[in-house]
Design an enzyme around this catalytic site. Structure first.
Site, PDB file in Angstrom:
ATOM      1  N   LYS A  43      -5.205   6.503   2.422  1.00 26.90           N
ATOM      2  CA  LYS A  43      -5.797   6.407   3.756  1.00 26.90           C
ATOM      3  C   LYS A  43      -4.716   6.331   4.864  1.00 26.90           C
ATOM      4  O   LYS A  43      -4.996   6.654   6.010  1.00 26.90           O
ATOM      5  CB  LYS A  43      -6.794   5.245   3.859  1.00 26.90           C
ATOM      6  CG  LYS A  43      -6.153   3.875   3.777  1.00 26.90           C
ATOM      7  CD  LYS A  43      -5.985   3.294   5.135  1.00 26.90           C
ATOM      8  CE  LYS A  43      -5.212   2.013   5.177  1.00 26.90           C
ATOM      9  NZ  LYS A  43      -3.942   1.819   4.631  1.00 26.90           N
TER      10      LYS A  43
ATOM     11  N   LYS B 209       0.848  -1.187   0.000  1.00 28.06           N
ATOM     12  CA  LYS B 209       0.000   0.000   0.000  1.00 28.06           C
ATOM     13  C   LYS B 209       0.883   1.236   0.000  1.00 28.06           C
ATOM     14  O   LYS B 209       1.569   1.497   0.983  1.00 28.06           O
ATOM     15  CB  LYS B 209      -0.900   0.007   1.239  1.00 28.06           C
ATOM     16  CG  LYS B 209      -1.924  -1.128   1.245  1.00 28.06           C
ATOM     17  CD  LYS B 209      -2.742  -1.140   2.513  1.00 28.06           C
ATOM     18  CE  LYS B 209      -3.772  -2.270   2.482  1.00 28.06           C
ATOM     19  NZ  LYS B 209      -4.484  -2.416   3.752  1.00 28.06           N
TER      20      LYS B 209
END
Ligand SMILES: NC(=O)c1ccc[n+]([C@@H]2O[C@H](COP(=O)([O-])OP(=O)(O)OC[C@H]3O[C@@H](n4cnc5c(N)ncnc54)[C@H](O)[C@@H]3O)[C@@H](O)[C@H]2O)c1
Length: 334
Positions: A187, A103
């Site tokens: 995020k 990520k």
């Protein structure tokens, strides 16, 4: 099916166990042969304490394990994805489906992880992003978890869904790889900000305000860059946001709390003792927001705190004092 997981971090190891539980022929590859030997000896990864690595799981430091693999899972930290892609390129077959689970956004290029893999590992194989609210520690314990497998080629996404899905691990498919990867990376900046907010002594109302409004920001950026708005309300978006902002498993959250409590950014990262992806993502978001002309006040403030030495407490009056807005005008993410 023959599957190889590249990276012996917590996440690579947990995913190898999911594949093994599903009856696949699984090899876990470590880039350092010493680490492979250590895991072979102890049959436990210290990052997943108390979770045995069954004898059926092959462990190696030799990349030739990729020969003939139908599935390869790329699981290094985001800064090492290009290096990993280059190393595995000579071993990947045309039919191998490569699953990207890191990520982040690559520093300097601002590319998504699947784009980095495509550049580094070549154009032959199909690449699927697998993401969602999934702490490795809980997946290792076989606690119910859900993720999304994203690829514009639906057949490849379904292949990954079938490979991973079991009674403890639910996998949805999506064609929106752009949205899924951006949501996953962006995020982390919110998780870091949410930790800072908690470290400053703010409570639930403030954290919920921050999470919701920051989600509106990253949805705006994600849409600008070609992602689907609905993806940001799904598992890779709000799902992952909840898990990252509310858990002490999250390094981003933990680092943020220390910064909010007054530690310097470097001190906080050292105390966490592992890669804090949100720190790097904050810089990428700042650059991308500038490039795309998207207003992101929370992410800009996070950048100023993390990279320009601004005191975290000073950004609060600025954010709370912004002009009144209508919530639904161009900001809702559902
Ligand atoms: N830990 C989780 O719960 C979780 C869940 C979902 C996604 N992810 C993502 O998966 C990726 C890996 O996470 P992790 O928690 O397993 O990370 P980690 O830092 O624990 O482990 C990464 C592993 O990658 C390998 N690696 C390859 N090249 C490397 C290099 N140059 N430097 C360092 N390590 C290198 C090593 O085997 C290392 O153990 C991250 O991008 C993370 O955001 C993690």
């Amino acid at each position: 099916m023959k599957a190889v997981v590249l990276g012996t971090g917590g996440w690579g190891t947990a995913l190898a166990l999911v594949l093994l539980d599903n009856g696949h022929d699984v090899t876990l590859w470590s880039r350092t042969p010493a680490k492979a030997a250590e895991l072979e000896k102890t049959r436990e990864n210290p990052l997943l304490k108390g979770v045995p690595l069954p004898e059926g799981l092959k462990i190696t430091g030799d990349l030739s394990c990729l020969e003939g693999a139908e599935l390869a899972v790329s699981a290094p930290p985001s800064f090492a994805v290009r290096e990993t892609g280059k190393r595995i390129a000579p071993y990947l077959g045309r039919d191998t489906v490569l699953v990207s689970v890191s990520k982040g956004i690559e520093r300097n290029t601002n590319l998504r992880m699947s784009q980095v893999l495509r550049e580094a590992a070549g154009s032959a194989c199909r690449i699927v992003a697998l993401s969602g609210p999934s702490h490795a520690e809980e997946v290792g314990l076989r606690l119910p978890t859900g993720c999304v497998a994203a690829c514009p080629e639906r057949e490849a996404a379904r292949f990954v869904q079938e490979a991973f899905m079991n009674e403890n691990f639910r996998v949805y498919t999506s064609y929106d790889i752009v949205g899924v990867e951006l949501a996953a990376a962006l995020k982390n900046v919110i998780a870091l900000s949410c930790g800072i907010c908690a470290g400053l002594g703010f409570q639930d109302n403030t954290k919920a305000l921050l999470m919701t409004r920051a989600m509106a920001e990253i949805t705006r950026l994600g849409e600008h860059m070609g992602g689907q708005r609905r993806t940001f309300g799904g598992l890779a978006g709000v799902g992952d946001l909840i898990v990252t902002c509310t858990s002490m498993h999250s390094r981003n959250n933990r680092a943020g709390i220390l910064i909010g409590q007054g530690k310097s950014v470097q001190e906080a990262m050292e105390a966490v003792g592992a890669v804090v992806e949100g720190y790097y993502a904050a810089e990428s978001v700042h650059q991308l927001a500038g490039r795309e002309g998207v207003e992101m006040p929370i992410c800009r403030c996070a950048y100023e705190v993390l990279y320009q030495g601004r005191a975290a407490r000073d950004v609060v009056p600025e954010l709370m004092g912004r002009a009144g807005k209508d919530e639904l005008l161009g900001t809702a993410w559902l």
